[in-house]
Scaffold this motif. Structure first.
Motif, PDB file in Angstrom:
ATOM      1  N   PHE A   1     -16.899 -16.163 -28.676  1.00 14.10           N
ATOM      2  CA  PHE A   1     -15.629 -16.212 -27.939  1.00 14.10           C
ATOM      3  C   PHE A   1     -15.029 -17.617 -28.014  1.00 14.10           C
ATOM      4  CE2 PHE A   1     -13.484 -17.390 -23.988  1.00 14.10           C
ATOM      5  CZ  PHE A   1     -12.425 -16.478 -23.983  1.00 14.10           C
ATOM      6  N   ALA A   2     -15.859 -18.643 -27.796  1.00 15.34           N
ATOM      7  CA  ALA A   2     -15.362 -20.020 -27.811  1.00 15.34           C
ATOM      8  C   ALA A   2     -14.814 -20.400 -29.181  1.00 15.34           C
ATOM      9  CB  ALA A   2     -16.483 -20.977 -27.392  1.00 15.34           C
ATOM     10  N   ILE A   3     -15.576 -20.090 -30.231  1.00 17.29           N
ATOM     11  CA  ILE A   3     -15.154 -20.477 -31.579  1.00 17.29           C
ATOM     12  C   ILE A   3     -13.892 -19.732 -32.005  1.00 17.29           C
ATOM     13  CG2 ILE A   3     -15.804 -20.420 -34.020  1.00 17.29           C
ATOM     14  CD1 ILE A   3     -18.672 -20.923 -33.167  1.00 17.29           C
ATOM     15  N   ILE A   4     -13.896 -18.404 -31.859  1.00 17.62           N
ATOM     16  CA  ILE A   4     -12.742 -17.613 -32.312  1.00 17.62           C
ATOM     17  C   ILE A   4     -11.529 -17.867 -31.435  1.00 17.62           C
ATOM     18  CG2 ILE A   4     -11.934 -15.281 -32.820  1.00 17.62           C
ATOM     19  CD1 ILE A   4     -14.147 -16.420 -34.649  1.00 17.62           C
ATOM     20  N   ALA A   5     -11.736 -18.098 -30.137  1.00 21.66           N
ATOM     21  CA  ALA A   5     -10.603 -18.415 -29.264  1.00 21.66           C
ATOM     22  C   ALA A   5      -9.954 -19.725 -29.689  1.00 21.66           C
ATOM     23  CB  ALA A   5     -11.068 -18.490 -27.815  1.00 21.66           C
ATOM     24  N   VAL A   6     -10.784 -20.732 -30.016  1.00 21.89           N
ATOM     25  CA  VAL A   6     -10.241 -22.015 -30.461  1.00 21.89           C
ATOM     26  C   VAL A   6      -9.445 -21.847 -31.755  1.00 21.89           C
ATOM     27  CG1 VAL A   6     -10.870 -24.263 -31.438  1.00 21.89           C
ATOM     28  CG2 VAL A   6     -11.930 -23.477 -29.320  1.00 21.89           C
ATOM     29  N   PHE A   7     -10.023 -21.139 -32.729  1.00 18.78           N
ATOM     30  CA  PHE A   7      -9.322 -20.945 -33.998  1.00 18.78           C
ATOM     31  C   PHE A   7      -8.051 -20.112 -33.816  1.00 18.78           C
ATOM     32  CE2 PHE A   7     -13.486 -21.771 -36.280  1.00 18.78           C
ATOM     33  CZ  PHE A   7     -13.054 -22.963 -36.819  1.00 18.78           C
ATOM     34  N   THR A   8      -8.091 -19.131 -32.914  1.00 22.36           N
ATOM     35  CA  THR A   8      -6.906 -18.314 -32.663  1.00 22.36           C
ATOM     36  C   THR A   8      -5.789 -19.146 -32.043  1.00 22.36           C
ATOM     37  OG1 THR A   8      -8.240 -16.312 -32.368  1.00 22.36           O
ATOM     38  CG2 THR A   8      -6.027 -16.301 -31.432  1.00 22.36           C
ATOM     39  N   VAL A   9      -6.140 -19.969 -31.061  1.00 23.45           N
ATOM     40  CA  VAL A   9      -5.136 -20.829 -30.426  1.00 23.45           C
ATOM     41  C   VAL A   9      -4.591 -21.847 -31.425  1.00 23.45           C
ATOM     42  CG1 VAL A   9      -4.768 -22.579 -28.655  1.00 23.45           C
ATOM     43  CG2 VAL A   9      -6.070 -20.528 -28.108  1.00 23.45           C
ATOM     44  N   VAL A  10      -5.483 -22.446 -32.219  1.00 21.10           N
ATOM     45  CA  VAL A  10      -5.044 -23.439 -33.202  1.00 21.10           C
ATOM     46  C   VAL A  10      -4.126 -22.795 -34.249  1.00 21.10           C
ATOM     47  CG1 VAL A  10      -5.827 -24.927 -35.086  1.00 21.10           C
ATOM     48  CG2 VAL A  10      -6.994 -24.995 -32.899  1.00 21.10           C
ATOM     49  N   ASP A  11      -4.511 -21.618 -34.753  1.00 20.60           N
ATOM     50  CA  ASP A  11      -3.671 -20.928 -35.736  1.00 20.60           C
ATOM     51  C   ASP A  11      -2.319 -20.563 -35.142  1.00 20.60           C
ATOM     52  OD1 ASP A  11      -5.705 -21.161 -37.539  1.00 20.60           O
ATOM     53  OD2 ASP A  11      -6.392 -19.077 -37.384  1.00 20.60           O
ATOM     54  N   SER A  12      -2.326 -20.087 -33.890  1.00 21.93           N
ATOM     55  CA  SER A  12      -1.071 -19.709 -33.240  1.00 21.93           C
ATOM     56  C   SER A  12      -0.202 -20.943 -32.996  1.00 21.93           C
ATOM     57  CB  SER A  12      -1.352 -18.989 -31.919  1.00 21.93           C
ATOM     58  OG  SER A  12      -2.113 -17.817 -32.126  1.00 21.93           O
ATOM     59  N   LEU A  13      -0.840 -22.045 -32.578  1.00 16.76           N
ATOM     60  CA  LEU A  13      -0.093 -23.289 -32.387  1.00 16.76           C
ATOM     61  C   LEU A  13       0.538 -23.761 -33.696  1.00 16.76           C
ATOM     62  CD1 LEU A  13      -2.339 -25.415 -29.993  1.00 16.76           C
ATOM     63  CD2 LEU A  13       0.055 -24.823 -29.607  1.00 16.76           C
ATOM     64  N   GLU A  14      -0.254 -23.749 -34.766  1.00 17.74           N
ATOM     65  CA  GLU A  14       0.259 -24.206 -36.060  1.00 17.74           C
ATOM     66  C   GLU A  14       1.395 -23.317 -36.543  1.00 17.74           C
ATOM     67  OE1 GLU A  14      -1.362 -25.373 -40.536  1.00 17.74           O
ATOM     68  OE2 GLU A  14      -2.741 -24.578 -39.014  1.00 17.74           O
ATOM     69  N   ALA A  15       1.230 -21.997 -36.381  1.00 17.70           N
ATOM     70  CA  ALA A  15       2.289 -21.072 -36.803  1.00 17.70           C
ATOM     71  C   ALA A  15       3.559 -21.301 -35.992  1.00 17.70           C
ATOM     72  CB  ALA A  15       1.815 -19.629 -36.657  1.00 17.70           C
ATOM     73  N   ASN A  16       3.396 -21.550 -34.682  1.00 16.03           N
ATOM     74  CA  ASN A  16       4.558 -21.774 -33.828  1.00 16.03           C
ATOM     75  C   ASN A  16       5.248 -23.077 -34.179  1.00 16.03           C
ATOM     76  OD1 ASN A  16       6.064 -22.607 -31.241  1.00 16.03           O
ATOM     77  ND2 ASN A  16       5.444 -20.506 -30.792  1.00 16.03           N
ATOM     78  N   VAL A  17       4.452 -24.119 -34.443  1.00 17.49           N
ATOM     79  CA  VAL A  17       5.039 -25.418 -34.814  1.00 17.49           C
ATOM     80  C   VAL A  17       5.773 -25.310 -36.147  1.00 17.49           C
ATOM     81  CG1 VAL A  17       4.487 -27.786 -35.500  1.00 17.49           C
ATOM     82  CG2 VAL A  17       3.415 -26.793 -33.477  1.00 17.49           C
TER      83      VAL A  17
ATOM     84  N   ALA B   1     -18.485  -8.347 -28.996  1.00 16.87           N
ATOM     85  CA  ALA B   1     -18.030  -8.475 -27.612  1.00 16.87           C
ATOM     86  C   ALA B   1     -17.165  -9.726 -27.431  1.00 16.87           C
ATOM     87  CB  ALA B   1     -19.232  -8.521 -26.671  1.00 16.87           C
ATOM     88  N   GLY B   2     -17.576 -10.847 -28.060  1.00 21.66           N
ATOM     89  CA  GLY B   2     -16.779 -12.073 -27.975  1.00 21.66           C
ATOM     90  C   GLY B   2     -15.410 -11.920 -28.610  1.00 21.66           C
ATOM     91  N   ILE B   3     -15.365 -11.275 -29.779  1.00 23.93           N
ATOM     92  CA  ILE B   3     -14.080 -11.047 -30.457  1.00 23.93           C
ATOM     93  C   ILE B   3     -13.200 -10.119 -29.621  1.00 23.93           C
ATOM     94  CG2 ILE B   3     -13.024 -10.005 -32.499  1.00 23.93           C
ATOM     95  CD1 ILE B   3     -15.465 -10.965 -34.081  1.00 23.93           C
ATOM     96  N   PHE B   4     -13.809  -9.124 -28.988  1.00 25.13           N
ATOM     97  CA  PHE B   4     -13.056  -8.199 -28.131  1.00 25.13           C
ATOM     98  C   PHE B   4     -12.416  -8.945 -26.965  1.00 25.13           C
ATOM     99  CE2 PHE B   4     -12.974  -5.217 -24.499  1.00 25.13           C
ATOM    100  CZ  PHE B   4     -12.064  -4.299 -25.005  1.00 25.13           C
ATOM    101  N   LEU B   5     -13.137  -9.905 -26.376  1.00 27.53           N
ATOM    102  CA  LEU B   5     -12.576 -10.692 -25.277  1.00 27.53           C
ATOM    103  C   LEU B   5     -11.385 -11.532 -25.748  1.00 27.53           C
ATOM    104  CD1 LEU B   5     -15.833 -11.926 -23.467  1.00 27.53           C
ATOM    105  CD2 LEU B   5     -14.266 -10.115 -22.741  1.00 27.53           C
ATOM    106  N   VAL B   6     -11.499 -12.091 -26.959  1.00 28.45           N
ATOM    107  CA  VAL B   6     -10.369 -12.858 -27.505  1.00 28.45           C
ATOM    108  C   VAL B   6      -9.163 -11.944 -27.717  1.00 28.45           C
ATOM    109  CG1 VAL B   6      -9.563 -14.249 -29.452  1.00 28.45           C
ATOM    110  CG2 VAL B   6     -11.901 -14.532 -28.616  1.00 28.45           C
TER     111      VAL B   6
ATOM    112  N   LEU C   1      -0.119 -15.404 -28.929  1.00 26.39           N
ATOM    113  CA  LEU C   1      -1.396 -15.526 -29.638  1.00 26.39           C
ATOM    114  C   LEU C   1      -1.602 -14.324 -30.545  1.00 26.39           C
ATOM    115  CD1 LEU C   1      -3.689 -16.775 -26.718  1.00 26.39           C
ATOM    116  CD2 LEU C   1      -2.562 -18.141 -28.468  1.00 26.39           C
ATOM    117  N   LEU C   2      -2.133 -14.560 -31.719  1.00 25.29           N
ATOM    118  CA  LEU C   2      -2.391 -13.503 -32.687  1.00 25.29           C
ATOM    119  C   LEU C   2      -3.779 -13.678 -33.264  1.00 25.29           C
ATOM    120  CD1 LEU C   2      -1.377 -11.079 -34.341  1.00 25.29           C
ATOM    121  CD2 LEU C   2      -0.520 -12.702 -36.043  1.00 25.29           C
ATOM    122  N   LEU C   3      -4.613 -12.664 -33.084  1.00 24.94           N
ATOM    123  CA  LEU C   3      -5.966 -12.670 -33.642  1.00 24.94           C
ATOM    124  C   LEU C   3      -5.899 -12.152 -35.075  1.00 24.94           C
ATOM    125  CD1 LEU C   3      -9.014 -13.051 -33.286  1.00 24.94           C
ATOM    126  CD2 LEU C   3      -9.133 -10.741 -32.337  1.00 24.94           C
ATOM    127  N   SER C   4      -6.118 -13.030 -36.019  1.00 32.06           N
ATOM    128  CA  SER C   4      -5.995 -12.664 -37.429  1.00 32.06           C
ATOM    129  C   SER C   4      -7.280 -12.022 -37.938  1.00 32.06           C
ATOM    130  CB  SER C   4      -5.670 -13.904 -38.274  1.00 32.06           C
ATOM    131  OG  SER C   4      -6.739 -14.842 -38.217  1.00 32.06           O
TER     132      SER C   4
END
Length: 420
Positions: free
Chosen positions: A37-53, A361-366, A379-382
């Motif tokens: 959850f921690a790893i994928i959440a971080v990458f999801t937020v970072v990817d979403s931030l980069e896409a938004n920027v 389960a971690g990916i499902f929470l993200v 946010l978008l989970l790729s």
């Protein structure tokens, strides 16, 4: 066939172990769940931030070279602005010379200029602090201007300086709230403009960058009738020249080289004189953004890896206990002819299966978090992050289960059968 049977049997053993000690298994899997959850959440937020920027910076276009006074630099701590302050600014004459002299190594050459702080009025409705942007006909080739309703300017409208305009979605909804904006008129700078197009709504952006939602685009010749442009001395509004490169020109090296030579010739620079202009490309900003978010992603992954480490120890603990509890069964299997690799892969697959459960389960929470409505930062989970999460789960399963599996495979069948 043997591999399939081994896999199914391993899954059956893993499922039985999970059901037999449900609380213990869930607590052990919690470490893997939190880690993924921690790893994928971080990458999801970072990817979403980069896409938004990057979306916020879409106004600069893609594969475009801008002729400007100041160069774009993002890695210089001390920007030598005094070195470029005295340079002449680009002019309309230079745009015309460049457009006529460039070869066919481009998809379009445009000039544009903008003036903010304008008031628009249509009947009893009005809007303040609106930017008026004058553009040449090829502007739509070098910049993203998606028309949601109506059309773009015709070449005749641009060349004859017609009072026509393409307005943003927010302007259309505020000035003409109860009807379509196409064909309606508004007043700005003492001039009446007819709306011929409405730009697709962009919505809120993470960065406070220019938005088409509150922008009015008019023909460049019309703009020059209302505002005073600079002629090179810095007084007046400075226009910007933009050239769109072709896809096959990798890195726009050919186009940049040609433009540099033409601009030096237009400004009558001697061979040993430095350029008194800058050729800027959006890739400079994009590369800077990519490096920044790569560092953020790596830092987040390192932090999340500590949670994964705890989860791996939890799975290893389960596997050691499982080997201890099933020592008799291992002895019976080996006495009936089961090979060492059969027992090895049986426990290894079990560890991987348990880690996959925790990782899923971690990916499902993200994914649940991505369902929360976010206007500013959706946010978008790729699929790449999902694949990364499952891959990390498999690796952790292998690392956590390899030692218990090796111990189980090397058990003596006689001693294993006698174990209690």
């Amino acid at each position: 066939m043997k591999a399939l049977r081994l896999t199914l049997e391993s899954f059956r053993f893993a499922w039985q172990a999970l059901k037999a000690n449900l609380l213990r298994t869930i607590l052990s899997l919690l470490g893997v769940t939190v880690g993924i959850f921690a790893i994928i959440a971080v990458f999801t937020v970072v990817d979403s931030l980069e896409a938004n920027v990057r979306q916020s910076m879409s106004f600069v276009g893609d594969k475009v070279i801008y002729v400007m006074k100041m160069p774009w630099t993002f890695d210089q701590p001390d920007y030598p602005w005094w070195k470029y302050f005295g340079r002449p600014v680009p002019t309309v004459r230079e745009y015309n010379d460049l457009r006529k002299s460039l070869s066919d190594n481009n998809r379009g050459v445009a000039v544009f200029a903008s003036a903010g702080g304008n008031t628009l009025r249509a009947g009893n409705n009005s809007m303040e602090s609106i930017a008026l942007q004058g553009v040449s006909y090829d502007f739509r080739k070098v910049s993203d201007l998606p028309i949601a309703e109506g059309r773009y300017f015709t070449q005749r409208e641009v060349e004859s300086a017609r009072n026509v305009a393409i307005i943003g979605a927010d302007i259309a909804s505020n000035l003409f709230p109860n009807s379509t904006a196409i064909g309606r008129e508004f007043k700005a700078k003492g001039q009446r403009f007819t709306v011929v197009g409405v730009v697709q709504k962009e919505g809120k952006k993470l960065l406070d960058t220019p938005s088409n939602d509150n922008n009015v685009v008019i023909p460049f010749e019309t703009f020059t009738k209302i505002f005073t442009l600079s002629t090179g001395n810095g007084f007046g509004i400075t226009p910007t020249i933009a050239v769109k490169g072709k896809e096959e020109d990798e890195g726009l090296l050919d186009l940049e080289s040609e433009m540099r030579g033409l601009m030096r010739n237009i400004r009558s620079l001697r061979p040993r004189e430095e350029d008194n202009f800058a050729l800027n490309r959006p890739e400079m900003l994009g590369n800077m953004v990519g490096k920044l978010f790569s560092i953020i992603g790596i830092a987040g992954a390192v932090i999340g890896s500590f949670a994964m480490l705890v989860g791996g120890f939890g799975i290893a603990n389960i596997m050691f206990v499982s080997v201890k509890e099933r020592t008799n069964i291992i002895g019976i299997q080996k006495s009936l002819g089961a090979k060492n690799y059969f027992v090895l892969f049986q426990f290894l697959f079990e560890a991987v299966f348990l880690c996959l459960l925790g990782g899923a389960a971690g990916i499902f929470l993200v994914w649940l978090i991505t369902l929360i409505p976010q206007e500013t930062l959706p946010l978008l989970l790729s699929w790449s992050n999902i694949s990364l999460g499952l891959t990390v789960s498999v690796v952790i399963g292998v690392l956590a289960g390899i030692i218990p599996a090796v111990l189980a495979a090397n058990l003596d069948p006689v001693i294993a059968i006698r174990a209690k």
